[in-house]
Structure formats: C-alpha cells, structure tokens
Design an enzyme around this catalytic site. Structure first.
Site, mmCIF file in Angstrom:
data_model
loop_
_atom_site.group_PDB
_atom_site.id
_atom_site.type_symbol
_atom_site.label_atom_id
_atom_site.label_comp_id
_atom_site.label_asym_id
_atom_site.label_seq_id
_atom_site.Cartn_x
_atom_site.Cartn_y
_atom_site.Cartn_z
ATOM 1 N N HIS A 216 19.208 28.037 6.628
ATOM 2 C CA HIS A 216 18.888 29.101 5.682
ATOM 3 C C HIS A 216 18.687 30.447 6.368
ATOM 4 O O HIS A 216 19.042 31.484 5.810
ATOM 5 C CB HIS A 216 17.628 28.718 4.894
ATOM 6 C CG HIS A 216 17.248 29.720 3.846
ATOM 7 N ND1 HIS A 216 18.025 29.952 2.734
ATOM 8 C CD2 HIS A 216 16.174 30.555 3.742
ATOM 9 C CE1 HIS A 216 17.444 30.884 1.983
ATOM 10 N NE2 HIS A 216 16.334 31.258 2.565
ATOM 11 N N ARG B 97 12.490 39.180 -3.875
ATOM 12 C CA ARG B 97 11.998 37.951 -4.487
ATOM 13 C C ARG B 97 10.528 38.099 -4.856
ATOM 14 O O ARG B 97 9.722 38.581 -4.068
ATOM 15 C CB ARG B 97 12.174 36.763 -3.535
ATOM 16 C CG ARG B 97 11.719 35.431 -4.121
ATOM 17 C CD ARG B 97 12.056 34.277 -3.197
ATOM 18 N NE ARG B 97 13.485 34.050 -3.093
ATOM 19 C CZ ARG B 97 14.201 33.341 -3.964
ATOM 20 N NH1 ARG B 97 13.598 32.797 -5.024
ATOM 21 N NH2 ARG B 97 15.492 33.174 -3.799
ATOM 22 N N ASP C 16 26.945 32.135 -0.643
ATOM 23 C CA ASP C 16 25.560 32.020 -0.190
ATOM 24 C C ASP C 16 25.428 30.696 0.558
ATOM 25 O O ASP C 16 26.320 29.849 0.528
ATOM 26 C CB ASP C 16 24.601 32.073 -1.379
ATOM 27 C CG ASP C 16 23.209 32.578 -0.992
ATOM 28 O OD1 ASP C 16 22.951 32.749 0.219
ATOM 29 O OD2 ASP C 16 22.385 32.781 -1.896
ATOM 30 N N ASN D 102 0.823 -1.220 0.000
ATOM 31 C CA ASN D 102 0.000 0.000 0.000
ATOM 32 C C ASN D 102 0.852 1.262 0.000
ATOM 33 O O ASN D 102 0.365 2.355 0.303
ATOM 34 C CB ASN D 102 -0.947 0.006 1.201
ATOM 35 C CG ASN D 102 -0.194 0.050 2.522
ATOM 36 O OD1 ASN D 102 1.035 -0.043 2.553
ATOM 37 N ND2 ASN D 102 -0.940 0.172 3.616
ATOM 38 N N ASP D 103 2.152 1.142 -0.310
ATOM 39 C CA ASP D 103 3.107 2.243 -0.465
ATOM 40 C C ASP D 103 3.598 2.815 0.865
ATOM 41 O O ASP D 103 4.284 3.828 0.882
ATOM 42 C CB ASP D 103 2.518 3.375 -1.323
ATOM 43 C CG ASP D 103 3.612 4.241 -1.939
ATOM 44 O OD1 ASP D 103 4.655 3.679 -2.351
ATOM 45 O OD2 ASP D 103 3.445 5.469 -1.991
ATOM 46 N N LYS E 187 18.350 42.499 -2.968
ATOM 47 C CA LYS E 187 17.502 41.546 -3.690
ATOM 48 C C LYS E 187 16.068 41.613 -3.220
ATOM 49 O O LYS E 187 15.797 41.791 -2.032
ATOM 50 C CB LYS E 187 18.031 40.122 -3.488
ATOM 51 C CG LYS E 187 17.268 39.051 -4.252
ATOM 52 C CD LYS E 187 17.829 37.670 -4.001
ATOM 53 C CE LYS E 187 17.329 37.069 -2.706
ATOM 54 N NZ LYS E 187 17.726 35.658 -2.547
ATOM 55 N N ASP F 288 22.356 38.854 -1.240
ATOM 56 C CA ASP F 288 21.305 39.681 -0.642
ATOM 57 C C ASP F 288 21.749 40.135 0.740
ATOM 58 O O ASP F 288 22.716 39.626 1.308
ATOM 59 C CB ASP F 288 19.975 38.923 -0.575
ATOM 60 C CG ASP F 288 20.093 37.617 0.195
ATOM 61 O OD1 ASP F 288 20.421 37.659 1.385
ATOM 62 O OD2 ASP F 288 19.851 36.555 -0.415
#
Length: 316
Positions: free
Chosen positions: A130, A194, A218, A37-38, A192, A169
């Site tokens: 990030h 976005r 970056d 069933n995955d 910058k 940025d």
C-alpha cells in the site's frame, strides 16, 4: 541445492495450486484444526527438514484468523528444521497501518512484520504494498513485486489513442505514471483528503481528462468510496468512459456490483492476489492471474538467480 517445498494456508489455496502448476511442483497440504477452547493448531503435512520452504497466505478476511494461521505455519516450519522459510504474501493487509497519524494508535504494518520475523520467517515475497515505506518495516529480505505489467498487458489490447491514466490521489501518482508510460498515455491525479476510515474528499483533478477515455489505477479497491468520489469529478469534467484497475480487488460490501452499475464504467480489472468469490464476479469484472509472476519469483529465489520484476517499478 535444497529441495523446494511449497505450502498454502486456507486463505487462497486456488492461487497456491496455480503457482505450483507453473513451478511444476506439488502443493503440499496444510492441516488447520481448532481445539475446544477456540485455539488453532497448524500442521504442515510434508517433510520440511533442510528444505527451501515457501508458505503462501494472503492476509484477507478474516484477516486475524489468516494471520495467526500464517504465524503458526512459519513456526511449524521452523520447528521442523526447514533450511529456509519464505513467506509469500500476495496481499499484505496491514500495510495500510503504516504511520502514526493520531495519538495512541498502533502501527500494525511494523508489528506484523516483527511477528513474522519472530515466528521464524527468513524472507518475504509480496505484491503491491500500500505504501513504499512498509518495505522498510521488515528486518529480513523483502522481494516486492508489482502487477502493473499484467494490468498494462490487458489494456494494451484496447484503443488507447484517446486514453489518460488517472491516480485517485497524489500518493499513488508515481506508480500511475509508470503504468501510463507502459501504455504510452498521459497521466492525471486526484487531490484526495481522507476523513476517517471510509469518508474521502477529492477537491480537484490535476491533468486533462475532458472528453478522454479514463483508466483509474490504484493499489486496491476495498469499499470503492475513493473511486466513487473520483468518478463524480470525472463525470463533471465530461470524460467519455471509465475503466477501473487495481492489484487487490477486495471489493467488500457489494463494491463490485455498486461500481459496475455506474453507467460510465466499462470494465473493472483486478488480479487474483486475493480470492474473488462467485458473488463478486459481476459481468464487468475481469480477473488477471499473478500466479506466473509469483511462480517465477519463487523459482529465482530458490535458484539464487538475479531478480526480475522485483522491487519498485523502474522509472521508465
């Protein structure tokens, strides 16, 4: 002291093996199977009882598959009575989902942090988030490494007398300034904005770059749209050469080839926090290993030693 037990998921087993080589310990196998069933099933194929367990799994495409696999690894370790469970996330993809900048959207960075904690993780070891606020999404200890020293050590072999470090940025300019101080160069930044997921616009470059050799740094390069936009402005300002540097070289949709074809680009440098398959390894690409740094962090966490190179880069 508890015994050390290190497992790797299927996202980046090569990095797990290299980390264990530096630690001088075996990398224990993980079996991932799929029902009709995955649904996934994960089994850690070594004893975890009262051991200090480290689970290595960057969140790379297919991100959702690897995330669920990691959650099941954590759950399996907890069910096997592990003494402590540390998740090693060389790349935390959901760190990009860190704010509510439109109505009725999810903040994935916080939700995934909660899921890891609910699954049974006791601490997280990650690299180059990030954005710094993601650190606070976790209610458990987080050891946050940066790859700036590895990147700086590579570029110190070059002639840097006419070099300037450029952040794409203003959000990454603090890290770029740390990187520039390590190299002994000035720093500049792009302004910058976005628009949607892929469209970016850089209105100006703050700092002196004309006639200089530029190192663009970056946290990650995904499709390379920001870098391409930045290089257009750098080209207009008459830079002499461009080198690109990042921690996470995702380089999807042919980004490595596209960037390497730019005449001004002399080199693209990234680390192996994410797997770099053969088709992405263009001649201008250099891949640095962060396995020694991650191995040292794991060793210090395991031994209860004072952390080195962890948390945010020092101010100078």
């Amino acid at each position: 002291m508890r015994q050390l037990a290190v497992f790797s998921g299927s996202a980046h087993p090569e990095l797990g093996a290299e980390i264990c080589t530096h630690l001088g310990v075996p990398l224990y196998p993980t079996r991932v199977s799929r029902f009709a069933n995955d649904c996934l099933e994960v089994q850690l194929q070594a004893n975890c009882r009262e051991r200090d367990v480290f689970l290595i799994q960057p969140l790379v495409p297919p991100v959702q598959e690897h995330l669920v696999e990691l959650l099941f690894m954590v759950n399996a370790a907890r069910g096997a009575s592990a003494g402590r469970i540390s998740v090693v996330l060389p790349h935390y993809a959901y760190a990009r989902s860190d704010k509510k900048d439109a109505p009725r959207i999810s903040i994935g960075g916080r939700l995934v942090a909660d899921l890891l904690t609910a699954a049974g993780a006791d601490r997280v070891l990650t690299m180059t988030l990030h954005s710094p606020q993601v650190y606070g999404f976790f209610g458990i200890p987080v050891d946050h490494l940066h790859a700036l020293r590895e990147l700086a050590a590579h570029f110190q072999a070059h002639d840097l007398s006419n070099t300037v470090v450029v952040s794409p940025d203003l959000g990454y300019v603090k890290e770029a300034a740390v990187f520039a101080r390590q190299l002994g160069t000035p720093v500049a930044a792009g302004a910058k904005q976005r628009f949607g997921g892929d469209r970016v616009e850089i209105s100006t470059i703050i700092g002196e770059v004309q006639g200089r050799d530029v190192i663009v740094v970056d946290d990650e390069i995904v499709k390379g749209s920001t870098v391409v936009e930045l290089m257009g402005h750098l080209r207009e300002l008459g830079v002499r050469s461009i080198r690109l540097a990042c921690t996470h070289g995702l380089l999807v949709d042919g980004a490595a080839q596209r960037l390497s074809e730019q005449e001004e680009v002399r080199e693209i440098v990234c680390t192996n926090t994410v797997p770099i398959p053969t088709e992405k390894r263009v001649p201008k690409l250099t891949v640095l290993s962060v396995a020694p740094a991650l191995a040292e962090a794991i060793r210090r966490i395991h031994n209860g030693e004072r952390a080195l190179r962890l948390n945010h880069p020092p101010p100078g």
